[in-house]
Design an enzyme around this catalytic site. Sequence first.
Site, PDB file in Angstrom:
ATOM      1  N   ASN A 154       0.803  -1.231   0.000  1.00  0.00           N
ATOM      2  CA  ASN A 154       0.000   0.000   0.000  1.00  0.00           C
ATOM      3  C   ASN A 154       0.834   1.280   0.000  1.00  0.00           C
ATOM      4  O   ASN A 154       0.397   2.292  -0.532  1.00  0.00           O
ATOM      5  CB  ASN A 154      -0.990  -0.005   1.174  1.00  0.00           C
ATOM      6  N   GLU A 251       5.078  -4.585  11.810  1.00  0.00           N
ATOM      7  CA  GLU A 251       3.998  -3.606  11.583  1.00  0.00           C
ATOM      8  C   GLU A 251       2.881  -4.354  10.881  1.00  0.00           C
ATOM      9  O   GLU A 251       2.944  -4.582   9.674  1.00  0.00           O
ATOM     10  CB  GLU A 251       4.505  -2.458  10.706  1.00  0.00           C
ATOM     11  N   CYS A 285      -3.316   0.358   6.895  1.00  0.00           N
ATOM     12  CA  CYS A 285      -3.349  -0.579   8.028  1.00  0.00           C
ATOM     13  C   CYS A 285      -4.016   0.008   9.260  1.00  0.00           C
ATOM     14  O   CYS A 285      -4.671  -0.709  10.007  1.00  0.00           O
ATOM     15  CB  CYS A 285      -1.933  -0.988   8.372  1.00  0.00           C
ATOM     16  N   GLU A 459       8.042   2.219  14.523  1.00  0.00           N
ATOM     17  CA  GLU A 459       8.757   2.897  13.452  1.00  0.00           C
ATOM     18  C   GLU A 459       8.691   4.395  13.710  1.00  0.00           C
ATOM     19  O   GLU A 459       7.883   4.868  14.507  1.00  0.00           O
ATOM     20  CB  GLU A 459       8.144   2.534  12.090  1.00  0.00           C
TER      21      GLU A 459
HETATM   22  P1  NDP Z   1       1.259  -9.744   3.282  1.00  0.00           P
HETATM   23  O1  NDP Z   1       1.362 -10.117   4.717  1.00  0.00           O
HETATM   24  O2  NDP Z   1       0.556 -10.630   2.352  1.00  0.00           O
HETATM   25  O3  NDP Z   1       2.735  -9.526   2.675  1.00  0.00           O
HETATM   26  C1  NDP Z   1       3.674  -8.646   3.273  1.00  0.00           C
HETATM   27  C2  NDP Z   1       5.055  -8.923   2.688  1.00  0.00           C
HETATM   28  O4  NDP Z   1       5.564 -10.143   3.238  1.00  0.00           O
HETATM   29  C3  NDP Z   1       5.065  -9.094   1.178  1.00  0.00           C
HETATM   30  O5  NDP Z   1       6.239  -8.508   0.660  1.00  0.00           O
HETATM   31  C4  NDP Z   1       5.072 -10.606   1.027  1.00  0.00           C
HETATM   32  O6  NDP Z   1       5.576 -11.017  -0.212  1.00  0.00           O
HETATM   33  C5  NDP Z   1       5.989 -10.995   2.177  1.00  0.00           C
HETATM   34  N1  NDP Z   1       5.865 -12.382   2.624  1.00  0.00           N
HETATM   35  C6  NDP Z   1       4.797 -13.218   2.515  1.00  0.00           C
HETATM   36  N2  NDP Z   1       5.073 -14.416   3.097  1.00  0.00           N
HETATM   37  C7  NDP Z   1       6.332 -14.336   3.587  1.00  0.00           C
HETATM   38  C8  NDP Z   1       7.199 -15.237   4.301  1.00  0.00           C
HETATM   39  N3  NDP Z   1       6.811 -16.468   4.642  1.00  0.00           N
HETATM   40  N4  NDP Z   1       8.444 -14.818   4.647  1.00  0.00           N
HETATM   41  C9  NDP Z   1       8.845 -13.572   4.330  1.00  0.00           C
HETATM   42  N5  NDP Z   1       8.092 -12.673   3.662  1.00  0.00           N
HETATM   43  C10 NDP Z   1       6.849 -13.040   3.296  1.00  0.00           C
HETATM   44  O7  NDP Z   1       0.624  -8.285   3.297  1.00  0.00           O
HETATM   45  P2  NDP Z   1       0.086  -7.418   2.077  1.00  0.00           P
HETATM   46  O8  NDP Z   1       1.226  -7.082   1.166  1.00  0.00           O
HETATM   47  O9  NDP Z   1      -1.135  -8.064   1.526  1.00  0.00           O
HETATM   48  O10 NDP Z   1      -0.308  -6.060   2.832  1.00  0.00           O
HETATM   49  C11 NDP Z   1      -1.491  -5.894   3.528  1.00  0.00           C
HETATM   50  C12 NDP Z   1      -1.282  -6.122   5.024  1.00  0.00           C
HETATM   51  O11 NDP Z   1      -0.229  -5.303   5.515  1.00  0.00           O
HETATM   52  C13 NDP Z   1      -2.498  -5.758   5.825  1.00  0.00           C
HETATM   53  O12 NDP Z   1      -2.749  -6.721   6.823  1.00  0.00           O
HETATM   54  C14 NDP Z   1      -2.107  -4.452   6.481  1.00  0.00           C
HETATM   55  O13 NDP Z   1      -2.802  -4.167   7.645  1.00  0.00           O
HETATM   56  C15 NDP Z   1      -0.648  -4.624   6.689  1.00  0.00           C
HETATM   57  N6  NDP Z   1       0.004  -3.326   6.792  1.00  0.00           N
HETATM   58  C16 NDP Z   1       0.477  -2.913   8.022  1.00  0.00           C
HETATM   59  C17 NDP Z   1       1.021  -1.664   8.161  1.00  0.00           C
HETATM   60  C18 NDP Z   1       1.566  -1.218   9.479  1.00  0.00           C
HETATM   61  O14 NDP Z   1       2.388  -0.317   9.502  1.00  0.00           O
HETATM   62  N7  NDP Z   1       1.157  -1.777  10.592  1.00  0.00           N
HETATM   63  C19 NDP Z   1       1.107  -0.742   7.035  1.00  0.00           C
HETATM   64  C20 NDP Z   1       0.636  -1.297   5.787  1.00  0.00           C
HETATM   65  C21 NDP Z   1       0.079  -2.536   5.698  1.00  0.00           C
HETATM   66  P3  NDP Z   1       4.592 -11.134  -1.487  1.00  0.00           P
HETATM   67  O15 NDP Z   1       3.319 -10.456  -1.153  1.00  0.00           O
HETATM   68  O16 NDP Z   1       5.343 -10.456  -2.550  1.00  0.00           O
HETATM   69  O17 NDP Z   1       4.419 -12.595  -1.677  1.00  0.00           O
END
Ligand code: NDP
Length: 485
Positions: A154, A251, A285, A459
């Site tokens: 995002n 996060e 998020c 952060e």
């Molecule tokens: P995901 O949890 O699906 O993915 C986050 C990242 O982790 C991606 O780069 C993904 O790769 C990677 N990933 C997935 N599986 C693994 C693993 N086993 N080991 C290491 N890395 C892995 O989140 P989204 O991208 O769908 O984002 C949405 C989520 O993020 C929501 O739940 C939102 O609330 C949260 N979020 C939290 C924020 C905060 O600051 N608290 C801010 C923004 C979002 P890939 O997707 O490329 O497979």
Amino acid sequence: MSYQSQPKASHFVNGAYLEDSAGAPIEVIYPATGKAIARLHAATPAVIEAALSAAETAQKQWAAMSGTERGRILRRAADIMRARNRELSQLETMDTGKPLQETLVADATSGADALEYFGGLAATLTGEHIPLGQDWAYTIREPLGVCVGIGAWNYPTQIACWKGAPALACGNAMIFKPSETTPLSALKVAEILVEAGLPAGLYNVVQGLGDVGAALVGDARVAKVSLTGSVPTGRKVYAAAAEGIRHVTMELGGKSPMVIFEDADIEDAVGGAILGNFYSSGQVCSNGTRVFVQRPILEKFLERLTARLASAVIGDPMDEATNFGPLVSQRQIEIVQGFIEKGKAEGARLVTGGKRIDREGYYLGPTVFADVTDDMTIAREEIFGPVLSVLTFDSEEEVLERANATPYGLAAGVFTRDLTRAHRVAAAFEAGTCYINTYNLAPVEMPFGGSKLSGVGRENSKAAIEHYSQLKSVYVAMGPVDAPF
Ligand code: NDP
């Protein structure tokens, strides 16, 4: 892709773009059209190894430089980002589909703030002197080593900087893996850092899905992992990091409450609900997706909310008049539509929206449900889309209990003109980031992060320094050693 800012290759390793077409292809889709704009490749084991070994080598020399020297480079990078804000914002819009009206003020600018802030702090990072009578001790604030950053889709530019800036300021190296959905923007951050004078190997970007992230997290050379993502991914990454007793920042997701008392300024409350549910098409998020409205003002609130939503300008994200764009992907729009169907089936009242917009791309209208109850799926699970749920309450005590009855604890907001109540409610919220009479602002000076399932660590702000450095204690004896025999 026609934008001049398009990155030149899939990865950025050891100070330069790097391609390895043996990696699985990653199609980059522009969410406003659903059409491919670039094709990248996931990192192969060779690319991952190149990033890890470059980072490990470069980090030691970087840590040996003075904080002032490190900070100067970060601040120069901030200036370059600001100078190129429009071009970077266009790229962020291509990556995410967020309207240019937003990306011009919330992405590269926020990244530049982080580079400037932590660049300024770098020279101030010191230990302390601890008097112990005749003896004394001192502490040295040391970097952790090689840090891995893993980003959500995002805020790709912002996340790349929020993790990179404090890591580099403290003397670490960073390997950043963007979400495979939005892989472009972080490459430009790497390019700009090198242009600003960052030595090769200190900020690397490798593309890929979860398996690439997992390979990085599991490597013995990695000292710290900072993830922005969902709770299920957080669990996996946290567990993998625990294997090597690595430091973590998590996060994660949320289901944050926004509480609107009857004495609140109604336009401010409606504005807060719009900011906290529809900015970035709801893909934030910390969004306050459970909007608790005190019963006497419910109808007035709904009336003003729907009236203001009717003036949203939905359209081409590159048109600066547009203030509501598409969701990030076909997958995300399907997830959100699934929640909308559940909301209807479980008896919530659809006040507005709920439908896909008839145009190319992943557009879904701003959606409001009323008569939502605490047990409904839309009130319990993170939707990550433009869906606002209105719940009704009578007393402060009742609303606090309901607001906190969630396993998440990322953010929370209260709208009231009663100063004492505002602070009392903020103190009672079980959330890492709270707002009084506003919502979702995240200035670099303020810690940001979650409690409960929403995360570990913070952060931004001086708090982030604690998560990218560690203390070494040195005891200094000034007299003879007093041994028992
Ligand atoms: P995901 O949890 O699906 O993915 C986050 C990242 O982790 C991606 O780069 C993904 O790769 C990677 N990933 C997935 N599986 C693994 C693993 N086993 N080991 C290491 N890395 C892995 O989140 P989204 O991208 O769908 O984002 C949405 C989520 O993020 C929501 O739940 C939102 O609330 C949260 N979020 C939290 C924020 C905060 O600051 N608290 C801010 C923004 C979002 P890939 O997707 O490329 O497979």
